[in-house]
Write an enzyme that holds these catalytic residues in place. Sequence first.
Site, PDB file in Angstrom:
ATOM      1  N   GLY A  50      74.743  47.978  52.728  1.00  0.00           N
ATOM      2  CA  GLY A  50      74.544  48.189  51.359  1.00  0.00           C
ATOM      3  C   GLY A  50      74.018  47.022  50.406  1.00  0.00           C
ATOM      4  O   GLY A  50      73.542  46.908  49.599  1.00  0.00           O
ATOM      5  N   GLY A  52      71.647  44.914  51.481  1.00  0.00           N
ATOM      6  CA  GLY A  52      70.193  44.841  51.162  1.00  0.00           C
ATOM      7  C   GLY A  52      69.816  43.835  52.189  1.00  0.00           C
ATOM      8  O   GLY A  52      68.441  43.647  52.467  1.00  0.00           O
ATOM      9  N   ARG A  93      78.021  37.640  57.588  1.00  0.00           N
ATOM     10  CA  ARG A  93      77.319  37.434  58.789  1.00  0.00           C
ATOM     11  C   ARG A  93      75.900  37.840  58.590  1.00  0.00           C
ATOM     12  O   ARG A  93      75.048  37.396  59.356  1.00  0.00           O
ATOM     13  CB  ARG A  93      78.044  37.595  60.216  1.00  0.00           C
ATOM     14  CG  ARG A  93      77.839  39.151  60.204  1.00  0.00           C
ATOM     15  CD  ARG A  93      78.777  39.518  61.559  1.00  0.00           C
ATOM     16  NE  ARG A  93      78.211  38.938  62.719  1.00  0.00           N
ATOM     17  CZ  ARG A  93      77.542  39.678  63.390  1.00  0.00           C
ATOM     18  NH1 ARG A  93      76.986  40.876  62.998  1.00  0.00           N
ATOM     19  NH2 ARG A  93      76.926  39.346  64.630  1.00  0.00           N
ATOM     20  N   THR A  95      72.770  37.595  56.824  1.00  0.00           N
ATOM     21  CA  THR A  95      71.605  36.900  56.776  1.00  0.00           C
ATOM     22  C   THR A  95      71.913  35.529  57.527  1.00  0.00           C
ATOM     23  O   THR A  95      70.876  35.055  58.120  1.00  0.00           O
ATOM     24  CB  THR A  95      71.433  36.205  55.300  1.00  0.00           C
ATOM     25  OG1 THR A  95      71.062  37.316  54.287  1.00  0.00           O
ATOM     26  CG2 THR A  95      70.404  35.199  55.163  1.00  0.00           C
ATOM     27  N   ALA A 292      70.427  28.873  55.054  1.00  0.00           N
ATOM     28  CA  ALA A 292      71.058  29.686  54.400  1.00  0.00           C
ATOM     29  C   ALA A 292      72.493  29.887  54.898  1.00  0.00           C
ATOM     30  O   ALA A 292      73.008  29.739  55.958  1.00  0.00           O
ATOM     31  CB  ALA A 292      70.695  31.307  54.548  1.00  0.00           C
ATOM     32  N   GLY A 294      76.306  32.708  54.337  1.00  0.00           N
ATOM     33  CA  GLY A 294      76.829  34.028  54.030  1.00  0.00           C
ATOM     34  C   GLY A 294      77.222  34.118  52.688  1.00  0.00           C
ATOM     35  O   GLY A 294      77.641  33.158  51.866  1.00  0.00           O
ATOM     36  N   GLY A 296      79.040  37.505  51.235  1.00  0.00           N
ATOM     37  CA  GLY A 296      79.625  38.760  51.038  1.00  0.00           C
ATOM     38  C   GLY A 296      80.772  38.874  50.399  1.00  0.00           C
ATOM     39  O   GLY A 296      80.803  38.680  49.052  1.00  0.00           O
ATOM     40  N   GLU A 297      82.115  38.557  51.134  1.00  0.00           N
ATOM     41  CA  GLU A 297      83.171  38.663  50.722  1.00  0.00           C
ATOM     42  C   GLU A 297      83.614  37.702  49.437  1.00  0.00           C
ATOM     43  O   GLU A 297      84.370  37.942  48.553  1.00  0.00           O
ATOM     44  CB  GLU A 297      84.169  38.618  51.666  1.00  0.00           C
ATOM     45  CG  GLU A 297      84.351  39.964  52.714  1.00  0.00           C
ATOM     46  CD  GLU A 297      83.685  39.336  53.857  1.00  0.00           C
ATOM     47  OE1 GLU A 297      83.695  40.137  54.919  1.00  0.00           O
ATOM     48  OE2 GLU A 297      82.194  38.741  53.822  1.00  0.00           O
TER      49      GLU A 297
END
Length: 339
Positions: A50, A52, A93, A95, A292, A294, A296-297
């Site tokens: 989700g 993207g 993890r 990207t 780049a 990460g 996320g979390e």
Amino acid sequence: MGWRNIKKQENVGKGMACIFWLSGGWATSATVKVNEDGTVSLVTGAVDMGTGYLYTSVPQIVAEELGLNAEDINLVQGDTDRTTYDHGIGGSRGTFTIGRVAQMAASKVREELFKEAAERLGVFPGDLATRDGWIFLKADPEKMVSFAEISYDRHIKKGGPIFASIQFLPEMDEIDPKRVKGLSFTAFKGNTLGCHAAIVKVNPDTGHVEIKRYVAAHDIGRAINPMAAEGQIEGGVSMGIGFALSENLLIGDKGEVLNPNFSDYKLLTSLDVPETEPVIVEVPAAYGPFGAKGLGEPTMAPPAAVIGNAIFDATGIRMRHTPMTPESVFGQISKRLRK
């Protein structure tokens, strides 16, 4: 947000919290291939839950390596039994790791294309550049050959298809056993930092907490897709605020969920969430694709601590449990007044 210049007001407080996070590793693989017509496909067993990243950042990375536009990359997904292996999405993890293996495969394909083009043009590969599906001589851009010409000949005449399949397991640093116990794996690279701050207003008569302003800054190494990164920050903050203020999963004596629907489980809506001000900080990671890291979390972790600190600054009461509902905040205010 002018932290040091925020003026003190009654029942209004400011709070801050920071996070140190990782960019997840674990094994993955990818294939990049040039089709007969010169189009490019990326084949992966990775999934997108989700955020993207797989539909935006990863194709952008492949496109950048090959001098194409992201929309020129055909994404081929499927079960790992039919495509390529991936450990599974998680751990910030996407990207960082999937993007890196895709970049590695695209780089190999670029080398092969440049080798073929150099032979055709009678030059060295280092003399060449690529743009929009064409490989051309830097010193004379009129001398060029297309991906399609090279790939068609490789498919039909000599050499076979141009593709690269890469397997990748990110390196991890060893951890001093004197400092930590019980870890099942070593330390991931691409560590990332984040810092959130907020101003809240607490109604002492009801315990209601209103977030007046929320700012979230994250070091993501290199923003491959800045708009998507900002959206990730905004979405993560929204989830974190829900955890902080309203969401509470109730479990009965027999292990059953007592509030299994959205009328009882208080998930915040767009009307409840304040406008988040995302701040992207770019300190490139040597190990990540184009630097780049990460994201996320880490966007979800700080809000509860931020809001708790702001409530303390506004009222002098320390909330130590979530959710910090109006009832619980009012209860702590009343308890303090009775002392």
